[in-house]
Write an enzyme that holds these catalytic residues in place. Structure first.
Site, PDB file in Angstrom:
ATOM      1  N   SER A 151     -41.221  49.678 100.708  1.00  0.00           N
ATOM      2  CA  SER A 151     -39.772  49.570 100.919  1.00  0.00           C
ATOM      3  C   SER A 151     -39.455  48.167 101.378  1.00  0.00           C
ATOM      4  CB  SER A 151     -39.317  50.574 101.987  1.00  0.00           C
ATOM      5  OG  SER A 151     -37.975  50.328 102.378  1.00  0.00           O
ATOM      6  N   TYR A 165     -39.655  55.251 110.079  1.00  0.00           N
ATOM      7  CA  TYR A 165     -39.770  54.862 108.672  1.00  0.00           C
ATOM      8  C   TYR A 165     -40.246  53.420 108.536  1.00  0.00           C
ATOM      9  CZ  TYR A 165     -38.471  54.199 103.761  1.00  0.00           C
ATOM     10  OH  TYR A 165     -38.495  53.931 102.419  1.00  0.00           O
TER      11      TYR A 165
END
Length: 261
Positions: A151, A165
């Protein structure tokens, strides 16, 4: 033709590509792209109905494909799922890992249960998948490729409750470098694809919020979020011999946002 060798650099003909999370939007798109370049496809996922549907669609297009159950929280299912895929399609050449999860909580309110769940799926699961694939590649003397979807948040924080995350994706980014370093002697390459927000069901609520969406795209130089098709070319490239000198990299597909931060 003299130029055929360049086209062959991107060929995945007869390569066995296992896509973990292949039932999701990103995973299924990458599976279809790899199939388009000649790969045999193993769709590895949790949802039996989705696995069967995607495998049926691939087979209708003449692709050699199979579906296997895996749960990245359970190492036994990963090993058995890979073994089942290899019995059907032959030894693994490429692992594409698109498995991921997110639980949004403000940092001061993050529960250990949520933290552990996100870290277990995104980081521990990625290692389990990598290790299983590498063990097979080493045993079969295959100079394979392992690709993880990370990401943009592996490198950037965000003003939302993303502590678990970002930690998991940042950890995965450095794990990629470590595995690439250790397994280079076997000819195994390990890389990451790091997208910005990509239009999938997982983030639909965010992207349908005009305040969030407008603020987001205003910071992206190309002025839009990613689509799944924006990611598949890089996946094919990293799976193929065209990227044979690239390993240990976390490549951003982010419309330029990290160039501005």
């Amino acid at each position: 033709m003299a130029f055929d060798r360049y086209a062959k650099l991107f060929s995945l003909q007869d390569k066995m590509v296992m896509v973990a999370g292949g039932t999701g939007a990103i995973g299924s798109a990458m599976a279809r792209a790899a199939a388009g370049f000649g790969a045999k496809i193993a769709i590895a996922g949790f949802d039996e109905h989705r696995r069967a549907k995607i495998v049926a669609e691939l087979r209708e297009e003449g692709v050699t494909a199979t579906g296997v159950f895996i749960n990245v929280l359970d190492i036994a299912t990963v090993k058995e799922g890979l073994a089942e895929a290899e019995r059907a399609l032959g030894p693994i050449d490429v692992l594409i890992n698109t498995v991921g999860t997110h639980i949004e909580q403000p940092a001061e309110e993050v529960t250990l249960e949520a933290w552990d769940k996100v870290m277990d799926v995104n980081l521990r699961g990625a290692f389990i998948l990598s290790q299983a694939a590498a063990q097979s590649m080493i045993a079969h003397q295959i100079r394979g490729s392992i690709i993880h979807v990370t990401s943009v948040r592996s490198n950037l924080g965000i003003r939302r409750g993303y502590a678990a995350y970002v930690a998991s994706k940042g950890g995965l980014a450095i794990l990629i470098k470590q595995l690439a370093t250790e397994w280079a002697k076997y000819g195994i390459r390990v890389n990451g694809i790091a997208p910005t927000f990509t239009r999938t069901a997982l983030v639909a609520d965010y992207l349908e919020d005009p305040n969030f969406y407008n603020a987001l795209v205003s910071r992206i130089p190309l002025g839009r979020v990613a689509e799944t098709d924006d990611l598949v070319g890089l996946a094919v490239f990293l799976a193929s011999e065209a990227s044979s000198m690239i390993t240990g990299q976390n490549i951003f597909v982010d419309g330029g946002i990290t160039a501005t931060q």
